[in-house]
Design a protein around this motif. Structure first.
Motif, mmCIF file in Angstrom:
data_model
loop_
_atom_site.group_PDB
_atom_site.id
_atom_site.type_symbol
_atom_site.label_atom_id
_atom_site.label_comp_id
_atom_site.label_asym_id
_atom_site.label_seq_id
_atom_site.Cartn_x
_atom_site.Cartn_y
_atom_site.Cartn_z
ATOM 1 N N LEU A 1 0.833 -1.205 0.000
ATOM 2 C CA LEU A 1 0.000 0.000 0.000
ATOM 3 C C LEU A 1 0.863 1.250 0.000
ATOM 4 O O LEU A 1 0.613 2.184 -0.761
ATOM 5 C CB LEU A 1 -0.939 0.003 1.204
ATOM 6 C CG LEU A 1 -1.779 1.268 1.376
ATOM 7 C CD1 LEU A 1 -2.788 1.375 0.241
ATOM 8 C CD2 LEU A 1 -2.466 1.270 2.726
ATOM 9 N N VAL A 2 1.889 1.268 0.826
ATOM 10 C CA VAL A 2 2.793 2.425 0.868
ATOM 11 C C VAL A 2 3.485 2.600 -0.478
ATOM 12 O O VAL A 2 3.617 3.722 -0.982
ATOM 13 C CB VAL A 2 3.815 2.270 2.022
ATOM 14 C CG1 VAL A 2 4.929 3.296 1.912
ATOM 15 C CG2 VAL A 2 3.107 2.380 3.353
ATOM 16 N N LEU A 3 3.908 1.500 -1.102
ATOM 17 C CA LEU A 3 4.532 1.591 -2.420
ATOM 18 C C LEU A 3 3.570 2.140 -3.464
ATOM 19 O O LEU A 3 3.954 2.968 -4.292
ATOM 20 C CB LEU A 3 5.040 0.221 -2.867
ATOM 21 C CG LEU A 3 6.335 -0.231 -2.240
ATOM 22 C CD1 LEU A 3 6.637 -1.656 -2.639
ATOM 23 C CD2 LEU A 3 7.458 0.674 -2.630
ATOM 24 N N ASP A 4 2.322 1.697 -3.433
ATOM 25 C CA ASP A 4 1.335 2.221 -4.377
ATOM 26 C C ASP A 4 1.094 3.710 -4.162
ATOM 27 O O ASP A 4 0.952 4.470 -5.116
ATOM 28 C CB ASP A 4 0.017 1.464 -4.259
ATOM 29 C CG ASP A 4 0.081 0.087 -4.877
ATOM 30 O OD1 ASP A 4 1.019 -0.155 -5.676
ATOM 31 O OD2 ASP A 4 -0.790 -0.741 -4.573
ATOM 32 N N LEU A 5 1.053 4.148 -2.907
ATOM 33 C CA LEU A 5 0.851 5.570 -2.633
ATOM 34 C C LEU A 5 2.049 6.406 -3.079
ATOM 35 O O LEU A 5 1.884 7.504 -3.623
ATOM 36 C CB LEU A 5 0.558 5.784 -1.155
ATOM 37 C CG LEU A 5 -0.768 5.231 -0.648
ATOM 38 C CD1 LEU A 5 -0.875 5.395 0.859
ATOM 39 C CD2 LEU A 5 -1.933 5.889 -1.361
#
Length: 120
Positions: free
Chosen positions: A100-104
Motif C-alpha cells: 500500500l505504501v509503495l502504491d501511494l
C-alpha cells in the motif's frame, strides 16, 4: 536497475520535448527523469523487503538466532494454532501495508496514477 531505468527514460518523447522547449539538463534529470525512473526501483525495493520477512525464518534457524521466525517455527512444532495464525496474519498485514505504501508513493511520483485516483 537505476541505470537501466534512467537510460530508458532518457529515450522517451517527453525528454525530447523538454529539451526542445529549452529546459536545462539538470531540470530534465531531476524533475522529469528521476521521478519516472524511481517507480520500478521503489517497487523492486518493496518486494525485496517483503521477501526479507519470509527469509527471516530461514536465517534465524541457520544462525540460531532467537526472533520472530524462531517463534513461528516453535509454534508450528508445538502445534500452537493461535500463534501460527496470529503470526501469519501479522506477516500478511505487514506485506499488504508495504505494498500500500509503495502504491501511494508511486501515485505521488506518477501523474497518470494520481489522475486515475482522483477520478475514482
Amino acid at each position: 536497475m537505476v541505470r537501466i531505468t534512467m537510460l530508458d527514460e532518457f529515450n522517451q518523447d517527453y525528454v525530447r520535448t523538454a529539451r526542445a522547449k529549452g529546459a536545462g539538463e539538470n531540470r530534465i534529470v531531476f524533475i522529469h527523469v528521476i521521478r519516472n525512473a524511481m517507480m520500478p526501483v521503489l517497487t523492486n525495493l518493496g518486494m525485496s523487503f517483503a521477501g526479507l520477512l519470509g527469509g527471516a525464518i530461514i536465517a534465524e534457524q541457520v544462525f540460531g538466532l532467537p526472533g520472530f521466525g524462531s517463534a513461528i517455527l516453535n509454534a508450528i512444532n508445538m502445534k500452537d494454532t493461535p500463534i501460527v495464525l496470529g503470526a501469519t496474519l501479522f506477516l500478511s498485514f505487514t506485506y499488504m501495508l508495504i505494498m500500500l505504501v509503495l502504491d501511494l508513493v508511486n501515485a505521488l511520483l506518477n501523474p497518470k496514477f494520481r489522475d486515475s485516483i482522483e477520478k475514482a
